[in-house]
Design an enzyme around this catalytic site. Structure first.
Site, PDB file in Angstrom:
ATOM      1  N   LYS A 159       0.813  -1.223   0.000  1.00 48.31           N
ATOM      2  CA  LYS A 159       0.000   0.000   0.000  1.00 48.31           C
ATOM      3  C   LYS A 159       0.854   1.283   0.000  1.00 48.31           C
ATOM      4  CE  LYS A 159      -3.936  -2.182   2.318  1.00 48.31           C
ATOM      5  NZ  LYS A 159      -4.972  -2.007   3.365  1.00 48.31           N
ATOM      6  N   TYR A 202     -12.625  -2.179  -3.516  1.00 47.81           N
ATOM      7  CA  TYR A 202     -13.091  -2.227  -2.131  1.00 47.81           C
ATOM      8  C   TYR A 202     -14.622  -2.092  -2.028  1.00 47.81           C
ATOM      9  CZ  TYR A 202      -8.399  -2.139  -0.079  1.00 47.81           C
ATOM     10  OH  TYR A 202      -7.127  -2.468   0.323  1.00 47.81           O
ATOM     11  N   ARG A 237      -1.748 -14.433   4.694  1.00 50.83           N
ATOM     12  CA  ARG A 237      -2.429 -13.770   5.818  1.00 50.83           C
ATOM     13  C   ARG A 237      -1.610 -13.925   7.100  1.00 50.83           C
ATOM     14  NH1 ARG A 237      -7.202 -11.821   4.731  1.00 50.83           N
ATOM     15  NH2 ARG A 237      -8.106 -11.959   6.802  1.00 50.83           N
ATOM     16  N   ASN A 247      -1.941   0.291   6.729  1.00 50.26           N
ATOM     17  CA  ASN A 247      -1.463  -0.991   7.261  1.00 50.26           C
ATOM     18  C   ASN A 247      -0.607  -1.790   6.269  1.00 50.26           C
ATOM     19  OD1 ASN A 247      -3.532  -1.836   5.623  1.00 50.26           O
ATOM     20  ND2 ASN A 247      -4.521  -3.146   7.134  1.00 50.26           N
ATOM     21  N   HIS A 253      -2.300  -5.504   1.684  1.00 52.27           N
ATOM     22  CA  HIS A 253      -3.604  -6.164   1.583  1.00 52.27           C
ATOM     23  C   HIS A 253      -3.353  -7.589   1.118  1.00 52.27           C
ATOM     24  CE1 HIS A 253      -7.660  -7.195   0.283  1.00 52.27           C
ATOM     25  NE2 HIS A 253      -7.087  -7.685  -0.806  1.00 52.27           N
ATOM     26  N   GLU A 277      -9.875 -10.955  -7.234  1.00 53.51           N
ATOM     27  CA  GLU A 277      -8.957  -9.826  -7.069  1.00 53.51           C
ATOM     28  C   GLU A 277      -7.818  -9.883  -8.085  1.00 53.51           C
ATOM     29  OE1 GLU A 277      -9.826  -8.874  -2.359  1.00 53.51           O
ATOM     30  OE2 GLU A 277      -7.924  -9.826  -2.880  1.00 53.51           O
TER      31      GLU A 277
END
Ligand code: CMP
Length: 140
Positions: free
Chosen positions: A11, A51, A87, A114, A117, A128
């Site tokens: 990000k 999103y 993750r 953060n 993603h 995605e």
């Protein structure tokens, strides 16, 4: 467990701090192969579409503004159990809850900024990946 693909974004908070290399290294060290990668500036339409599932959430406007505020690196990761593995190496969405050694614990500034993603399930990953890549761009 079978070989899977998942989708990742580095990000704008991380690209701004020149942390794309160290984050990619964390993913690779976890056993994930980066089979496609490109640095892009997301349009507002792309961010809103990507999103879209969050569009009723109070943070949606801020999230779209943040994700279009600077370059991002979109990537496709491949490996055994790739969705869960990614993750795990990312850590919890909120860096205050992320485990030691995870990307978000190491680099994230807060729940919005953060750093990364990652897809939450194989079905989401397929959608995605298609949102940002053609099949010809998945080069292995
Ligand atoms: P990501 O995995 O990209 O998916 C949706 C994003 O929304 C999430 O990471 C966070 O960056 C952001 N997000 C989720 N919850 C909140 C929240 N409570 N406040 C601000 N941003 C949030």
């Amino acid at each position: 467990m079978a070989i899977q693909r998942t989708f990742s974004i580095i990000k704008p908070d991380a690209t701004a701090r020149n942390q794309t290399g160290v984050i990619a290294a964390k993913l690779e060290e976890a056993g994930l192969r980066i089979i496609a990668s490109k640095r892009i500036r997301m349009s507002r339409e792309q961010a809103e579409g990507f999103y879209g599932v969050h569009k009723e959430r109070p943070f949606f406007g801020d999230l779209v503004a943040f994700m279009t505020s600077g370059p991002v690196v979109v990537q496709v990761l491949e490996g055994e159990d790739a969705v869960a593995k990614n993750r795990e190496v990312m850590g919890a969405t909120n860096p205050t809850e992320a485990a030691e050694g995870t990307i978000r614990k190491l680099f994230a500034e807060n729940i919005e900024r953060n750093s990364v993603h990652g897809s939450d399930a194989p079905e989401t990953a397929a959608e995605e990946i298609k949102f940002f890549f053609t099949d010809a761009e998945l080069v292995g």
